[in-house]
Design a protein around this motif. Structure first.
Motif, PDB file in Angstrom:
ATOM      1  N   ILE A 462       5.555  22.341 -29.577  1.00 20.21           N
ATOM      2  CA  ILE A 462       4.545  22.888 -29.080  1.00 20.21           C
ATOM      3  C   ILE A 462       4.843  22.595 -27.407  1.00 20.21           C
ATOM      4  O   ILE A 462       5.111  22.007 -27.104  1.00 20.21           O
ATOM      5  N   ASP A 463       3.761  23.996 -27.103  1.00 23.06           N
ATOM      6  CA  ASP A 463       3.791  24.003 -25.756  1.00 23.06           C
ATOM      7  C   ASP A 463       2.730  23.178 -24.934  1.00 23.06           C
ATOM      8  O   ASP A 463       1.952  22.783 -25.130  1.00 23.06           O
ATOM      9  N   VAL A 464       3.503  21.561 -24.543  1.00 20.25           N
ATOM     10  CA  VAL A 464       2.214  20.384 -24.282  1.00 20.25           C
ATOM     11  C   VAL A 464       2.922  20.444 -22.403  1.00 20.25           C
ATOM     12  O   VAL A 464       3.693  21.183 -22.122  1.00 20.25           O
ATOM     13  N   LYS A 465       1.516  20.645 -21.942  1.00 20.31           N
ATOM     14  CA  LYS A 465       1.574  20.020 -20.458  1.00 20.31           C
ATOM     15  C   LYS A 465       1.037  19.257 -20.168  1.00 20.31           C
ATOM     16  O   LYS A 465       0.029  18.906 -20.338  1.00 20.31           O
ATOM     17  N   LEU A 466       1.371  19.152 -18.765  1.00 22.13           N
ATOM     18  CA  LEU A 466       1.491  17.325 -18.633  1.00 22.13           C
ATOM     19  C   LEU A 466       0.877  17.613 -17.193  1.00 22.13           C
ATOM     20  O   LEU A 466       1.215  18.510 -16.993  1.00 22.13           O
ATOM     21  N   ASN A 467       0.298  16.493 -16.591  1.00 21.77           N
ATOM     22  CA  ASN A 467      -0.421  16.825 -15.124  1.00 21.77           C
ATOM     23  C   ASN A 467      -1.394  17.833 -15.175  1.00 21.77           C
ATOM     24  O   ASN A 467      -1.443  18.583 -14.121  1.00 21.77           O
ATOM     25  N   CYS A 468      -1.963  17.874 -16.493  1.00 20.20           N
ATOM     26  CA  CYS A 468      -2.746  19.112 -16.042  1.00 20.20           C
ATOM     27  C   CYS A 468      -4.311  18.771 -16.793  1.00 20.20           C
ATOM     28  O   CYS A 468      -4.539  18.863 -17.706  1.00 20.20           O
ATOM     29  N   GLU A 469      -5.332  18.915 -16.100  1.00 24.90           N
ATOM     30  CA  GLU A 469      -6.910  18.686 -16.302  1.00 24.90           C
ATOM     31  C   GLU A 469      -7.099  19.729 -16.585  1.00 24.90           C
ATOM     32  O   GLU A 469      -7.470  20.715 -15.389  1.00 24.90           O
ATOM     33  N   LEU A 470      -7.743  20.120 -17.682  1.00 23.38           N
ATOM     34  CA  LEU A 470      -9.079  21.557 -17.515  1.00 23.38           C
ATOM     35  C   LEU A 470      -9.837  21.700 -17.586  1.00 23.38           C
ATOM     36  O   LEU A 470     -10.553  20.303 -17.784  1.00 23.38           O
ATOM     37  N   SER A 471     -10.334  22.118 -16.568  1.00 21.22           N
ATOM     38  CA  SER A 471     -12.172  22.297 -15.683  1.00 21.22           C
ATOM     39  C   SER A 471     -12.742  23.729 -17.536  1.00 21.22           C
ATOM     40  O   SER A 471     -11.834  24.014 -17.162  1.00 21.22           O
ATOM     41  N   VAL A 472     -14.257  22.660 -17.746  1.00 15.36           N
ATOM     42  CA  VAL A 472     -15.268  23.751 -18.253  1.00 15.36           C
ATOM     43  C   VAL A 472     -14.543  25.412 -17.934  1.00 15.36           C
ATOM     44  O   VAL A 472     -14.292  26.524 -19.098  1.00 15.36           O
ATOM     45  N   GLU A 473     -14.887  25.868 -17.342  1.00 11.43           N
ATOM     46  CA  GLU A 473     -14.056  27.615 -16.312  1.00 11.43           C
ATOM     47  C   GLU A 473     -13.082  27.854 -16.760  1.00 11.43           C
ATOM     48  O   GLU A 473     -12.939  28.591 -17.129  1.00 11.43           O
ATOM     49  N   GLN A 474     -12.101  26.926 -16.813  1.00  7.13           N
ATOM     50  CA  GLN A 474     -10.422  27.700 -17.256  1.00  7.13           C
ATOM     51  C   GLN A 474     -10.583  27.178 -19.093  1.00  7.13           C
ATOM     52  O   GLN A 474      -9.268  28.414 -19.019  1.00  7.13           O
ATOM     53  N   LEU A 475     -11.017  26.010 -19.525  1.00  5.41           N
ATOM     54  CA  LEU A 475     -10.994  26.742 -21.053  1.00  5.41           C
ATOM     55  C   LEU A 475     -12.283  28.224 -21.586  1.00  5.41           C
ATOM     56  O   LEU A 475     -10.978  28.005 -22.348  1.00  5.41           O
ATOM     57  N   LYS A 476     -13.414  28.054 -20.673  1.00  4.29           N
ATOM     58  CA  LYS A 476     -14.335  29.380 -21.149  1.00  4.29           C
ATOM     59  C   LYS A 476     -12.794  30.235 -20.743  1.00  4.29           C
ATOM     60  O   LYS A 476     -13.217  31.660 -21.951  1.00  4.29           O
ATOM     61  N   LYS A 477     -12.104  31.169 -20.066  1.00  8.26           N
ATOM     62  CA  LYS A 477     -11.035  31.823 -19.416  1.00  8.26           C
ATOM     63  C   LYS A 477      -9.590  31.628 -19.621  1.00  8.26           C
ATOM     64  O   LYS A 477      -9.110  32.308 -20.058  1.00  8.26           O
ATOM     65  N   SER A 478      -9.986  30.767 -21.180  1.00 10.12           N
ATOM     66  CA  SER A 478      -8.534  30.679 -22.121  1.00 10.12           C
ATOM     67  C   SER A 478      -8.308  31.820 -23.253  1.00 10.12           C
ATOM     68  O   SER A 478      -6.281  31.954 -23.291  1.00 10.12           O
ATOM     69  N   GLY A 479      -9.068  31.907 -23.024  1.00  8.57           N
ATOM     70  CA  GLY A 479      -8.896  32.904 -24.700  1.00  8.57           C
ATOM     71  C   GLY A 479      -8.744  32.263 -25.813  1.00  8.57           C
ATOM     72  O   GLY A 479      -8.646  32.642 -27.045  1.00  8.57           O
TER      73      GLY A 479
END
Length: 659
Positions: A462-479
């Protein structure tokens, strides 16, 4: 168990063993446990019960014991398997045919009934468990002989149904047969009372009745508590002294007699319902705590001796067999938590076991409060067919925010179903609140559960990304096609309390992690489960502890299992912990904690450290801001509702197993 990359052999657990004339393929046995969903009104198996047992056979267990069923339909109850012989045999044959495919054997556990524990008839007039003002009726000799005869007839049915043997339930938990054997409970003056052999007469006659109906070769084991750990009716002996029930010395004599009577194996455990936290031990009780007693039993008999009660550690069980202390391990709650336990151990992969955390939350407490067993870490219990994972009809891009237990379970299930998953965690570690919860020495299983999930993230790539806090805008653009918010919760630190930022003040999480120095005098504010476990840990370290609780009692919430609650309260009585109820924290000062007592006066409690453990609050939700972004939005775990491991994993599974 640490994250494991190498294989580990368990030759003793993996080798066969004989019980009478029956060969069992390995030495990992599934303990007898009632489930609620697995039995119908007369004590036979439901289809859900069949699937539950078949799943554990698929998972590699060599021998499975059913939960106890009483064939008595004349004295205490009106219906039993003896009223439904044809159906019982038909279902049993179908079940055992399926078990045979995996090489697994099954023993049905037959009960004389549970006596005073349910207010039923008992050997003598006794106080009902938990309600001593009510007394039981004593069984007549005719009623005793009727019960014994019915067990013999039921054993014959079990043999016809294809069960490899039967187990007698039981010389444990203070149930009816146990209360016959205990001098503390048996005050009879006839042939079923008095000396030890008279008190064991029912056990002897049960074995004779089964031999008469089935032949002496049909295997019979008996569940047998080697210690009662009772201080009195409805009172456990926390320090395991002041025993009024079964001592080890008497257990040794009983073991000799059981072999003499023709029993083919002794399946040992400990405790009574009066000492419930030894009968159904929470994680506060050490692993393998009965082995020091079972070792002495093994020395005096030639028949196999099994050990239950906190035997789920494969290293401990392997060594106990190697050292000649036991012949097999009887594994209960761990078999619920991970039905593949035995298969994984035989394969040499203990790090892949989904660890039972000893919480009692879903299993025994679920059975008592809801009528059926569930599991904090295994949401498939009771749904072994309907909850089987299938590949999703459409592969989706799933983004999960939060790497606590809910987020990791969501990632695990989503990946197994074929979705493309990315898990984002803002800290540098996976685990969330599992990390502080597993830092107590008595909560090592929680740390093991976290390791299991971390192993799964690696195993499933599983693609796990630590030390990574997503903003609302980043989530919207995540596809993403689906966004699962598992952002968790944080400790409540009330800003209205003067001195909440004082250097002496720490949160419950900081107390568990001991990220700040902890003094010798500790005030724990909050008498819920988390606060009491923190206080218990400090008492074990020898600190001077005061618990401050605003309610009129500690552990007042309904979702704390009784055995956990009673053990903590008994521990505080044993350690003479200072408990202040109906008391509020007003301030933290250089001197310590200022509290308001029930009478309205204030008092300063000298303290080096003040722990605030008054609950958790959900991390603020992003769900409303994500509305209309084109993705399915789900909130799970503490971010949805502050709960526990059970509610977090349940949320994650419910959302993802049909995603």
């Amino acid at each position: 168990m640490e994250v494991e990359k190498t294989m580990k052999a368990y030759p003793n657990l993996s080798r066969p063993i004989k019980i009478g004339n029956v060969t069992i393929k390995n030495r990992m046995f599934m303990a007898p446990m009632d489930t609620g969903f697995g039995n119908n009104s007369y004590g036979g198996l439901t289809q859900a019960g069949v699937e539950y047992f078949v799943r554990r056979a698929e998972g590699g267990f060599g021998l499975i014991f059913s939960g106890g069923t009483s064939p008595d339909n004349k004295v205490d109850v009106s219906e039993s398997i003896l009223n439904h012989e044809k159906e019982f045999v038909q279902i049993g044959r179908a079940l055992n045919e399926r078990l045979r495919a995996f090489g697994t054997k099954m023993f049905t556990q037959l009960s004389m009934n549970i006596g005073r524990n349910a207010g039923m008839k008992s050997p003598s007039v006794l106080p009902v468990l938990g309600n001593p003002s009510i007394k039981t009726q004593a069984l007549t000799i005719e009623e005793i002989k009727t019960k014994i005869s019915e067990i013999g007839k039921a054993a014959k049915l079990c043999k016809e149904a294809g069960y490899a043997g039967v187990e007698i339930h039981a010389l444990h938990w203070g149930h009816l047969i146990d209360s016959f054997a205990l001098a503390f409970m048996n005050h009879r003056t006839d042939e079923y009372g008095g000396n030890l052999e008279n008190r064991l007469r029912v056990v002897k006659e049960i074995r004779e009745a089964i031999a008469s109906e089935c032949g002496k070769e049909y295997p019979v084991s008996i569940r047998f508590a080697v210690r009662s750990f009772m201080k009195d009716f409805d009172k456990a002996s926390f320090d395991r002294k002041d025993e009024v029930g079964r001592t080890l010395e008497e257990a040794i004599e009983i073991a000799k007699l059981l072999e003499e009577y023709g029993y083919d194996a002794l399946s040992t455990d400990a405790g009574t319902l009066d000492a419930f936290y030894y009968a159904m031990p929470p994680s506060y009780v050490e692993m393998g705590y009965t082995l020091e007693y079972v070792k002495e039993i093994k020395k005096v008999v030639n028949i196999p001796v099994f050990a239950g009660s906190r035997m789920a550690d494969p290293d401990l069980a392997e060594k106990a067999i190697s050292d000649g202390i036991i012949d097999a391990a009887v594994i209960g709650r761990q078999a619920i938590a991970d039905p593949d336990f035995a298969k994984k151990i035989i394969a040499g992969k203990p790090g892949t076991v989904r660890t039972c955390i000893g919480c009692n939350q879903g299993c025994i407490w679920g059975y008592f409060t809801k009528g059926c067993v569930s599991c904090a870490v295994n949401p498939e219990v009771g749904h072994e067919s309907s909850y089987r994972l299938t590949k999703a009809p459409e592969k989706k891009k799933v983004v999960i925010v939060g790497g606590g237990v809910a987020g990791m379970e969501a990632a695990r299930i989503s990946t197994l179903r074929g979705h493309e998953v990315t898990l984002y965690e803002k800290s540098d570690k996976l685990g969330g609140n599992l990390i502080p919860a597993g830092n107590h020495d008595f909560k090592a299983e929680v740390a093991s559960l976290n390791n299991y999930f971390k192993n799964e993230m690696k195993r499933l790539k599983i693609d796990v990304k630590l030390n990574c806090e997503l903003s609302v805008e980043q989530l919207k653009k995540s596809g993403a096609d689906a966004i699962i918010l598992a952002t968790g919760s944080v400790p409540v630190m009330p800003k209205t309390i003067k001195g909440i930022d004082h250097p002496k003040t720490i949160s419950g999480v900081e107390a568990c992690m001991q990220t700040k120095p902890i003094g010798e005098k500790v005030v724990v504010v909050g008498g819920g489960l988390v606060g009491c476990e923190i206080a218990f840990g400090f008492e074990k370290e020898g600190k001077e502890v005061t618990i401050v609780e605003a309610l009129d009692d500690i552990l007042k919430v309904n979702d704390v299992p009784a055995m956990n609650k009673v053990m903590l309260k008994d521990a505080f009585e044993y350690y003479d912990t200072n408990i202040l109820t109906s008391t509020k924290l007003k301030a933290v000062t250089d001197a310590g904690a200022i509290v308001e007592l029930p009478n309205g006066t204030e008092k300063t409690i000298e303290a080096d450290t003040v722990v605030i453990s008054v609950g958790y609050r959900s991390v603020p939700s992003m769900a409303s801001e994500l509305a209309g972004c084109g993705a399915e939005i789900y909130e799970i775990g503490d971010g949805n509702r502050v709960g526990n491991v059970l509610t977090s994993i349940q949320d994650a599974f419910e959302v993802t197993h049909n995603l």
